[in-house]
Write a protein that holds these residues in place. Sequence first.
Motif, PDB file in Angstrom:
ATOM      1  N   ALA A  71       0.858  -1.189   0.000  1.00 16.14           N
ATOM      2  CA  ALA A  71       0.000   0.000   0.000  1.00 16.14           C
ATOM      3  C   ALA A  71       0.891   1.235   0.000  1.00 16.14           C
ATOM      4  O   ALA A  71       1.141   1.841   1.045  1.00 16.14           O
ATOM      5  CB  ALA A  71      -0.929  -0.003   1.202  1.00 16.14           C
TER       6      ALA A  71
ATOM      7  N   PRO B 286      -1.604  -3.825   2.611  1.00 17.06           N
ATOM      8  CA  PRO B 286      -3.024  -3.490   2.429  1.00 17.06           C
ATOM      9  C   PRO B 286      -3.937  -4.613   2.918  1.00 17.06           C
ATOM     10  O   PRO B 286      -3.506  -5.752   3.117  1.00 17.06           O
ATOM     11  CB  PRO B 286      -3.146  -3.321   0.912  1.00 17.06           C
ATOM     12  CG  PRO B 286      -2.103  -4.240   0.348  1.00 17.06           C
ATOM     13  CD  PRO B 286      -0.957  -4.215   1.342  1.00 17.06           C
ATOM     14  N   GLU B 287      -5.197  -4.267   3.118  1.00  9.20           N
ATOM     15  CA  GLU B 287      -6.204  -5.277   3.408  1.00  9.20           C
ATOM     16  C   GLU B 287      -6.292  -6.266   2.258  1.00  9.20           C
ATOM     17  O   GLU B 287      -6.237  -5.897   1.084  1.00  9.20           O
ATOM     18  CB  GLU B 287      -7.580  -4.624   3.591  1.00  9.20           C
ATOM     19  CG  GLU B 287      -7.793  -3.974   4.928  1.00  9.20           C
ATOM     20  CD  GLU B 287      -9.205  -3.429   5.055  1.00  9.20           C
ATOM     21  OE1 GLU B 287      -9.851  -3.722   6.064  1.00  9.20           O
ATOM     22  OE2 GLU B 287      -9.655  -2.712   4.151  1.00  9.20           O
TER      23      GLU B 287
ATOM     24  N   GLY C  60      -9.726  -3.154   0.678  1.00 13.86           N
ATOM     25  CA  GLY C  60     -10.214  -1.944   1.312  1.00 13.86           C
ATOM     26  C   GLY C  60      -9.110  -0.922   1.485  1.00 13.86           C
ATOM     27  O   GLY C  60      -7.981  -1.097   1.024  1.00 13.86           O
ATOM     28  N   SER C  61      -9.416   0.155   2.205  1.00  5.34           N
ATOM     29  CA  SER C  61      -8.462   1.245   2.359  1.00  5.34           C
ATOM     30  C   SER C  61      -7.573   1.092   3.589  1.00  5.34           C
ATOM     31  O   SER C  61      -6.637   1.869   3.769  1.00  5.34           O
ATOM     32  CB  SER C  61      -9.212   2.579   2.454  1.00  5.34           C
ATOM     33  OG  SER C  61     -10.108   2.566   3.565  1.00  5.34           O
ATOM     34  N   ALA C  62      -7.841   0.113   4.439  1.00  3.60           N
ATOM     35  CA  ALA C  62      -7.053  -0.065   5.653  1.00  3.60           C
ATOM     36  C   ALA C  62      -5.721  -0.733   5.343  1.00  3.60           C
ATOM     37  O   ALA C  62      -5.558  -1.439   4.347  1.00  3.60           O
ATOM     38  CB  ALA C  62      -7.837  -0.875   6.675  1.00  3.60           C
ATOM     39  N   ASN C  63      -4.751  -0.503   6.217  1.00  2.00           N
ATOM     40  CA  ASN C  63      -3.426  -1.077   6.033  1.00  2.00           C
ATOM     41  C   ASN C  63      -2.718  -1.135   7.381  1.00  2.00           C
ATOM     42  O   ASN C  63      -3.209  -0.611   8.377  1.00  2.00           O
ATOM     43  CB  ASN C  63      -2.617  -0.251   5.029  1.00  2.00           C
ATOM     44  CG  ASN C  63      -2.609   1.229   5.366  1.00  2.00           C
ATOM     45  OD1 ASN C  63      -2.244   1.628   6.472  1.00  2.00           O
ATOM     46  ND2 ASN C  63      -3.054   2.069   4.434  1.00  2.00           N
TER      47      ASN C  63
ATOM     48  N   ALA D 119      -7.386   2.767   8.269  1.00  2.36           N
ATOM     49  CA  ALA D 119      -7.273   3.588   7.057  1.00  2.36           C
ATOM     50  C   ALA D 119      -6.406   4.801   7.388  1.00  2.36           C
ATOM     51  O   ALA D 119      -6.877   5.790   7.929  1.00  2.36           O
ATOM     52  CB  ALA D 119      -8.648   4.013   6.566  1.00  2.36           C
ATOM     53  N   SER D 120      -5.117   4.701   7.100  1.00  2.00           N
ATOM     54  CA  SER D 120      -4.180   5.775   7.407  1.00  2.00           C
ATOM     55  C   SER D 120      -3.008   5.691   6.452  1.00  2.00           C
ATOM     56  O   SER D 120      -2.627   4.598   6.016  1.00  2.00           O
ATOM     57  CB  SER D 120      -3.683   5.659   8.856  1.00  2.00           C
ATOM     58  OG  SER D 120      -2.664   6.612   9.123  1.00  2.00           O
ATOM     59  N   ARG D 121      -2.408   6.840   6.147  1.00  3.08           N
ATOM     60  CA  ARG D 121      -1.213   6.893   5.307  1.00  3.08           C
ATOM     61  C   ARG D 121      -0.002   7.384   6.099  1.00  3.08           C
ATOM     62  O   ARG D 121       0.994   7.802   5.525  1.00  3.08           O
ATOM     63  CB  ARG D 121      -1.458   7.837   4.116  1.00  3.08           C
ATOM     64  CG  ARG D 121      -2.453   7.299   3.105  1.00  3.08           C
ATOM     65  CD  ARG D 121      -3.101   8.411   2.277  1.00  3.08           C
ATOM     66  NE  ARG D 121      -2.143   9.283   1.615  1.00  3.08           N
ATOM     67  CZ  ARG D 121      -1.707   9.121   0.356  1.00  3.08           C
ATOM     68  NH1 ARG D 121      -2.149   8.094  -0.367  1.00  3.08           N
ATOM     69  NH2 ARG D 121      -0.858   9.986  -0.179  1.00  3.08           N
TER      70      ARG D 121
END
Length: 377
Positions: A83, A112-113, A117-120, A150-152
């Motif tokens: 991700a 990544p999930e 999805g957007s979570a990691n 969900a965070s970068r």
Amino acid sequence: MNLRNRSFLRSLGSLLVLAGCGLAGAATAQVRTETVASGLENPWGVAFLPEGRFVVTEKPGRLRLVAADGKLGTPIQGLPPIAAGGQGGLLDVLADSGFAQNRTLYFCYSEPETAGGSANSTALARARLSADGTKLEALKVLFSQKPKVASRAHFGCRIVEARDGNLFLTLGDRFSRKDDAQTLDNHHGKVVRIAKDGSVPKDNPFVGKPGALPEIWSYGHRNSQGATLAPDGRFWMTEHGPQGGDEINIPRAGVNHGWPVITYGENYGGGKIGEGITRKDGMEQPLHYWVPSIAPSGMAFLTSDRYGAGWKGNLFVGSLKFGYLDRIELKDDKVVAEHKLLADGRARIRDVKQGPDDLLYVLTDESDGKLLRLRPN
């Protein structure tokens, strides 16, 4: 004395130390840099291989073999899904102490999930580098940070092999989940310790404790992007504070380092964090802290005398914010002086390592990133 006044006095003291670093004679002899390799896209971690070769991670998700003459190989194939984005991507890499026999690499990355999805979260994997250096074989994910969010931001992700053969991995608090750093039912804001097969060492401090994850070694951390083994075998790390309060820590088994209850920093734009205090019973003080922040990255101890006796035993820490390499003199686990190297500020210093030739190597975090070798004048 309030936090702002303490911060001002500490900053002034640091400036006076740095201003005088050029007057200390041969002990602070400057270094010259030579470019080993260029054309790396935001390199994050470097490891040393036999025959003068290197393996370097690029944050967008590429693993590169670098020849002794600096030639970049094509990206090594066989990485897991990554991700990439924000602070995430392919991050640290470590060659096993027995690499000459087993060709094993460890690397950590933002995972990544599986459902898309957007979570990691931060993950640590092991693989064998093929004989021709073109691909990874026998890939195994040894550890995945839980829970995914969900965070970068704030992945942490430095790997250190201890003398007993176990692996330390630093894990960020994921920014939006900072309060998790104080609870033991998750991996946010922790250092974990695992064996090379992914199992949990029986002497980890929270093994068998109800409600605690057994991989956890220490907690109350924010976001560590620098870690190393000291000459005496202890595990050291740097971590990013918020606005001020970057730290050097020596995490010990089961110790709470206080984030976000105590900190020498403050919220971005001002305002207290946690209880607005810097000390509390049961919470460890940092060995050293910086106000204002330098955004500390990779770190390494120099164990060689290639640069003169005054440098042997010094700690080196990269600054992302100001673009310099901090040479830190220590006495009895206290910082007694700091000296800026490579202080033109033109490049973010992402990683620093001592190589098999006993020289220091630095990675610059740029779109045209470089692997630099530091030679004594």
